[in-house]
Design a protein around this motif. Structure first.
Motif, PDB file in Angstrom:
ATOM      1  N   THR A   1       0.790  -1.232   0.000  1.00  0.00           N
ATOM      2  CA  THR A   1       0.000   0.000   0.000  1.00  0.00           C
ATOM      3  C   THR A   1       0.828   1.290   0.000  1.00  0.00           C
ATOM      4  O   THR A   1       0.252   2.375  -0.027  1.00  0.00           O
ATOM      5  CB  THR A   1      -0.942   0.021   1.211  1.00  0.00           C
ATOM      6  OG1 THR A   1      -0.175  -0.101   2.417  1.00  0.00           O
ATOM      7  CG2 THR A   1      -1.943  -1.137   1.129  1.00  0.00           C
ATOM      8  N   TYR A   2       2.141   1.221   0.073  1.00  0.00           N
ATOM      9  CA  TYR A   2       3.040   2.379   0.007  1.00  0.00           C
ATOM     10  C   TYR A   2       2.992   3.244   1.258  1.00  0.00           C
ATOM     11  O   TYR A   2       3.996   3.811   1.660  1.00  0.00           O
ATOM     12  CB  TYR A   2       2.764   3.235  -1.237  1.00  0.00           C
ATOM     13  CG  TYR A   2       2.990   2.479  -2.520  1.00  0.00           C
ATOM     14  CD1 TYR A   2       4.230   2.479  -3.140  1.00  0.00           C
ATOM     15  CD2 TYR A   2       1.973   1.711  -3.093  1.00  0.00           C
ATOM     16  CE1 TYR A   2       4.455   1.747  -4.297  1.00  0.00           C
ATOM     17  CE2 TYR A   2       2.184   0.975  -4.252  1.00  0.00           C
ATOM     18  CZ  TYR A   2       3.425   0.996  -4.846  1.00  0.00           C
ATOM     19  OH  TYR A   2       3.650   0.273  -5.988  1.00  0.00           O
ATOM     20  N   ILE A   3       1.816   3.405   1.843  1.00  0.00           N
ATOM     21  CA  ILE A   3       1.669   4.124   3.108  1.00  0.00           C
ATOM     22  C   ILE A   3       0.793   3.266   4.025  1.00  0.00           C
ATOM     23  O   ILE A   3       0.020   2.428   3.543  1.00  0.00           O
ATOM     24  CB  ILE A   3       1.013   5.507   2.912  1.00  0.00           C
ATOM     25  CG1 ILE A   3      -0.385   5.362   2.304  1.00  0.00           C
ATOM     26  CG2 ILE A   3       1.896   6.418   2.069  1.00  0.00           C
ATOM     27  CD1 ILE A   3      -1.170   6.669   2.265  1.00  0.00           C
ATOM     28  N   PRO A   4       0.892   3.433   5.336  1.00  0.00           N
ATOM     29  CA  PRO A   4       0.034   2.659   6.241  1.00  0.00           C
ATOM     30  C   PRO A   4      -1.446   3.006   6.045  1.00  0.00           C
ATOM     31  O   PRO A   4      -1.788   4.175   5.849  1.00  0.00           O
ATOM     32  CB  PRO A   4       0.522   3.083   7.636  1.00  0.00           C
ATOM     33  CG  PRO A   4       1.875   3.675   7.432  1.00  0.00           C
ATOM     34  CD  PRO A   4       1.852   4.291   6.071  1.00  0.00           C
ATOM     35  N   ILE A   5      -2.298   2.014   6.092  1.00  0.00           N
ATOM     36  CA  ILE A   5      -3.741   2.239   5.988  1.00  0.00           C
ATOM     37  C   ILE A   5      -4.275   2.426   7.407  1.00  0.00           C
ATOM     38  O   ILE A   5      -4.672   1.484   8.090  1.00  0.00           O
ATOM     39  CB  ILE A   5      -4.440   1.071   5.279  1.00  0.00           C
ATOM     40  CG1 ILE A   5      -3.788   0.813   3.920  1.00  0.00           C
ATOM     41  CG2 ILE A   5      -5.929   1.382   5.102  1.00  0.00           C
ATOM     42  CD1 ILE A   5      -3.828   1.990   2.972  1.00  0.00           C
ATOM     43  N   THR A   6      -4.260   3.654   7.877  1.00  0.00           N
ATOM     44  CA  THR A   6      -4.680   3.965   9.237  1.00  0.00           C
ATOM     45  C   THR A   6      -6.191   4.156   9.327  1.00  0.00           C
ATOM     46  O   THR A   6      -6.869   4.363   8.310  1.00  0.00           O
ATOM     47  CB  THR A   6      -3.994   5.246   9.725  1.00  0.00           C
ATOM     48  OG1 THR A   6      -4.426   6.345   8.885  1.00  0.00           O
ATOM     49  CG2 THR A   6      -2.472   5.119   9.633  1.00  0.00           C
ATOM     50  N   ASP A   7      -6.703   4.117  10.535  1.00  0.00           N
ATOM     51  CA  ASP A   7      -8.129   4.391  10.732  1.00  0.00           C
ATOM     52  C   ASP A   7      -8.472   5.809  10.277  1.00  0.00           C
ATOM     53  O   ASP A   7      -9.563   6.051   9.739  1.00  0.00           O
ATOM     54  CB  ASP A   7      -8.507   4.222  12.209  1.00  0.00           C
ATOM     55  CG  ASP A   7      -8.681   2.761  12.601  1.00  0.00           C
ATOM     56  OD1 ASP A   7      -8.454   1.876  11.745  1.00  0.00           O
ATOM     57  OD2 ASP A   7      -9.039   2.494  13.766  1.00  0.00           O
ATOM     58  N   GLU A   8      -7.561   6.746  10.504  1.00  0.00           N
ATOM     59  CA  GLU A   8      -7.813   8.140  10.104  1.00  0.00           C
ATOM     60  C   GLU A   8      -7.965   8.254   8.586  1.00  0.00           C
ATOM     61  O   GLU A   8      -8.837   8.989   8.096  1.00  0.00           O
ATOM     62  CB  GLU A   8      -6.676   9.036  10.589  1.00  0.00           C
ATOM     63  CG  GLU A   8      -6.617   9.251  12.092  1.00  0.00           C
ATOM     64  CD  GLU A   8      -6.097   8.028  12.858  1.00  0.00           C
ATOM     65  OE1 GLU A   8      -6.322   7.956  14.075  1.00  0.00           O
ATOM     66  OE2 GLU A   8      -5.466   7.151  12.216  1.00  0.00           O
ATOM     67  N   LEU A   9      -7.130   7.524   7.846  1.00  0.00           N
ATOM     68  CA  LEU A   9      -7.235   7.554   6.383  1.00  0.00           C
ATOM     69  C   LEU A   9      -8.544   6.921   5.931  1.00  0.00           C
ATOM     70  O   LEU A   9      -9.241   7.477   5.065  1.00  0.00           O
ATOM     71  CB  LEU A   9      -6.052   6.810   5.754  1.00  0.00           C
ATOM     72  CG  LEU A   9      -6.079   6.686   4.221  1.00  0.00           C
ATOM     73  CD1 LEU A   9      -6.065   8.062   3.567  1.00  0.00           C
ATOM     74  CD2 LEU A   9      -4.907   5.842   3.723  1.00  0.00           C
ATOM     75  N   LEU A  10      -8.895   5.796   6.501  1.00  0.00           N
ATOM     76  CA  LEU A  10     -10.144   5.137   6.124  1.00  0.00           C
ATOM     77  C   LEU A  10     -11.349   6.019   6.453  1.00  0.00           C
ATOM     78  O   LEU A  10     -12.323   6.059   5.690  1.00  0.00           O
ATOM     79  CB  LEU A  10     -10.262   3.790   6.846  1.00  0.00           C
ATOM     80  CG  LEU A  10      -9.195   2.748   6.487  1.00  0.00           C
ATOM     81  CD1 LEU A  10      -9.402   1.471   7.307  1.00  0.00           C
ATOM     82  CD2 LEU A  10      -9.223   2.423   5.003  1.00  0.00           C
ATOM     83  N   ALA A  11     -11.276   6.742   7.557  1.00  0.00           N
ATOM     84  CA  ALA A  11     -12.377   7.639   7.924  1.00  0.00           C
ATOM     85  C   ALA A  11     -12.582   8.716   6.877  1.00  0.00           C
ATOM     86  O   ALA A  11     -13.721   9.111   6.577  1.00  0.00           O
ATOM     87  CB  ALA A  11     -12.110   8.262   9.289  1.00  0.00           C
ATOM     88  N   ARG A  12     -11.484   9.201   6.288  1.00  0.00           N
ATOM     89  CA  ARG A  12     -11.605  10.227   5.253  1.00  0.00           C
ATOM     90  C   ARG A  12     -12.377   9.706   4.045  1.00  0.00           C
ATOM     91  O   ARG A  12     -13.143  10.448   3.413  1.00  0.00           O
ATOM     92  CB  ARG A  12     -10.216  10.710   4.833  1.00  0.00           C
ATOM     93  CG  ARG A  12      -9.506  11.520   5.906  1.00  0.00           C
ATOM     94  CD  ARG A  12      -8.076  11.840   5.524  1.00  0.00           C
ATOM     95  NE  ARG A  12      -8.002  12.639   4.308  1.00  0.00           N
ATOM     96  CZ  ARG A  12      -6.867  12.946   3.704  1.00  0.00           C
ATOM     97  NH1 ARG A  12      -5.708  12.526   4.186  1.00  0.00           N
ATOM     98  NH2 ARG A  12      -6.882  13.677   2.607  1.00  0.00           N
ATOM     99  N   PHE A  13     -12.199   8.447   3.711  1.00  0.00           N
ATOM    100  CA  PHE A  13     -12.957   7.872   2.599  1.00  0.00           C
ATOM    101  C   PHE A  13     -14.423   7.671   2.972  1.00  0.00           C
ATOM    102  O   PHE A  13     -15.303   7.786   2.111  1.00  0.00           O
ATOM    103  CB  PHE A  13     -12.311   6.560   2.143  1.00  0.00           C
ATOM    104  CG  PHE A  13     -11.098   6.765   1.294  1.00  0.00           C
ATOM    105  CD1 PHE A  13     -11.211   6.961  -0.074  1.00  0.00           C
ATOM    106  CD2 PHE A  13      -9.830   6.800   1.859  1.00  0.00           C
ATOM    107  CE1 PHE A  13     -10.090   7.175  -0.866  1.00  0.00           C
ATOM    108  CE2 PHE A  13      -8.702   7.016   1.077  1.00  0.00           C
ATOM    109  CZ  PHE A  13      -8.831   7.207  -0.286  1.00  0.00           C
ATOM    110  N   ILE A  14     -14.693   7.382   4.234  1.00  0.00           N
ATOM    111  CA  ILE A  14     -16.077   7.277   4.680  1.00  0.00           C
ATOM    112  C   ILE A  14     -16.756   8.644   4.630  1.00  0.00           C
ATOM    113  O   ILE A  14     -17.906   8.773   4.196  1.00  0.00           O
ATOM    114  CB  ILE A  14     -16.157   6.699   6.106  1.00  0.00           C
ATOM    115  CG1 ILE A  14     -15.584   5.272   6.142  1.00  0.00           C
ATOM    116  CG2 ILE A  14     -17.601   6.707   6.610  1.00  0.00           C
ATOM    117  CD1 ILE A  14     -16.331   4.275   5.292  1.00  0.00           C
ATOM    118  N   TYR A  15     -16.046   9.693   5.052  1.00  0.00           N
ATOM    119  CA  TYR A  15     -16.616  11.048   4.958  1.00  0.00           C
ATOM    120  C   TYR A  15     -17.006  11.357   3.516  1.00  0.00           C
ATOM    121  O   TYR A  15     -18.040  11.979   3.255  1.00  0.00           O
ATOM    122  CB  TYR A  15     -15.588  12.104   5.399  1.00  0.00           C
ATOM    123  CG  TYR A  15     -15.104  12.015   6.823  1.00  0.00           C
ATOM    124  CD1 TYR A  15     -15.916  11.533   7.843  1.00  0.00           C
ATOM    125  CD2 TYR A  15     -13.809  12.418   7.150  1.00  0.00           C
ATOM    126  CE1 TYR A  15     -15.454  11.448   9.149  1.00  0.00           C
ATOM    127  CE2 TYR A  15     -13.341  12.355   8.455  1.00  0.00           C
ATOM    128  CZ  TYR A  15     -14.159  11.853   9.450  1.00  0.00           C
ATOM    129  OH  TYR A  15     -13.700  11.787  10.732  1.00  0.00           O
TER     130      TYR A  15
END
Length: 287
Positions: free
Chosen positions: A25-39
């Motif tokens: 994934t090149y960068i860690p898939i954090t909860d914060e990143l996933l939340a941005r996609f949910i927003y």
């Protein structure tokens, strides 16, 4: 993180791990990143494809191969995020862009991709801005064939519509000429129906008909008082861009240090299908 949001984040992670179990994934898939996609996409199911496209964007952009000097030298030709200086009356951060100085032949697609990625990151640096969305204003004066590259436009349109975790609350393009009208007809089909409804292509005289002057601060080029190229705006903008660049270079280096280099046999997160070689049957000849 609120319980409903955390549940959606967990579901998006489950879907992603199920679809791409060995994804680099090149960068860690954090909860914060996933939340941005949910927003942005509202549901884990709708967020899965953009998340995958976002990772592919990192792969194709190859940020560490881009010089920060090239980004800063070309920034004022492209876009200036000024969320600390100018917002719509609803509170949406504004990204100003222009086409006048952009020339695809002078710098590669990776510089263009880096500029769009970095400006998008800093324009929504807070959770509130990630949730609310961004308003885009583009000055199209001076648009000519030298400013336009079909492949670049397609990449960037797809990035903003189906890769970046960013919500577009509206877009206005002004100072248009005949060439831009032709180009707009070409790339309009790549835009979602919702974005088409939120986009207005107008002359400077028509701008106030769609967006009264109390909607947002008009730049000088649109007859207002906002000087986008003043030191008060460019100084903090350049600093934020450089900080964001260094941050992500560090993240990329750390990820590669932990996981190794990207595998050669991975395309969009899935292994290449290795075709089995069939042995040719030789006819037996009778003695």
């Amino acid at each position: 993180m609120e319980q409903d949001l955390q549940e959606d984040v967990n579901e998006l992670r489950r879907l992603f791990d199920e679809e791409y179990p060995d994804r680099y994934t090149y960068i860690p898939i954090t909860d914060e990143l996933l939340a941005r996609f949910i927003y942005t996409k509202k549901t884990p199911q709708r967020a899965l494809e953009p998340l995958s496209n976002y990772i592919n964007y990192f792969k194709n952009m190859d940020l560490r191969s881009v010089e920060i000097k090239d980004v800063l030298d070309n920034l004022t030709c492209m876009s200036i995020p000024v969320n600390d200086h100018s917002r719509t009356k609803e509170g949406y951060p504004i990204m100003y862009a222009r086409t006048l100085g952009y020339n695809p032949s002078k710098f590669g697609i990776k510089v263009l991709m880096a500029i769009n990625f970095l400006t998008t990151e800093i324009i929504q640096s807070t959770v509130e801005d990630q949730q609310s969305g961004v308003f885009f204003i583009m000055d199209c004066s001076g648009m000519g064939w030298s400013n336009w590259d079909p492949s670049s436009e397609k990449i960037m349109t797809e990035a903003f519509t189906n890769a970046f975790p960013v919500r577009s609350k509206g877009m206005v393009m002004y100072n248009i000429n005949w060439l831009f009208k032709v180009i707009y007809k070409i790339f309009k089909p790549w835009l979602s129906k919702k974005l088409q409804r939120r986009m207005h292509v107008v002359s400077v005289d028509e701008l106030s008909q769609f967006y009264p002057e109390d909607t947002f601060e008009y730049p000088i080029e649109a007859g207002g008082d906002l000087d986008l190229y003043s030191e008060d705006i460019l100084g903090p903008c350049f600093e934020a861009i450089e900080d964001c660049y260094n941050k992500y270079v560090g993240i990329l280096n750390a990820y590669e240090g932990e996981h190794g280099s990207p595998p050669d046999d991975q395309i969009d997160g899935k292994k290449k299908n290795k075709k089995s070689k069939k042995k040719k049957k030789t006819k037996k000849t009778s003695p």
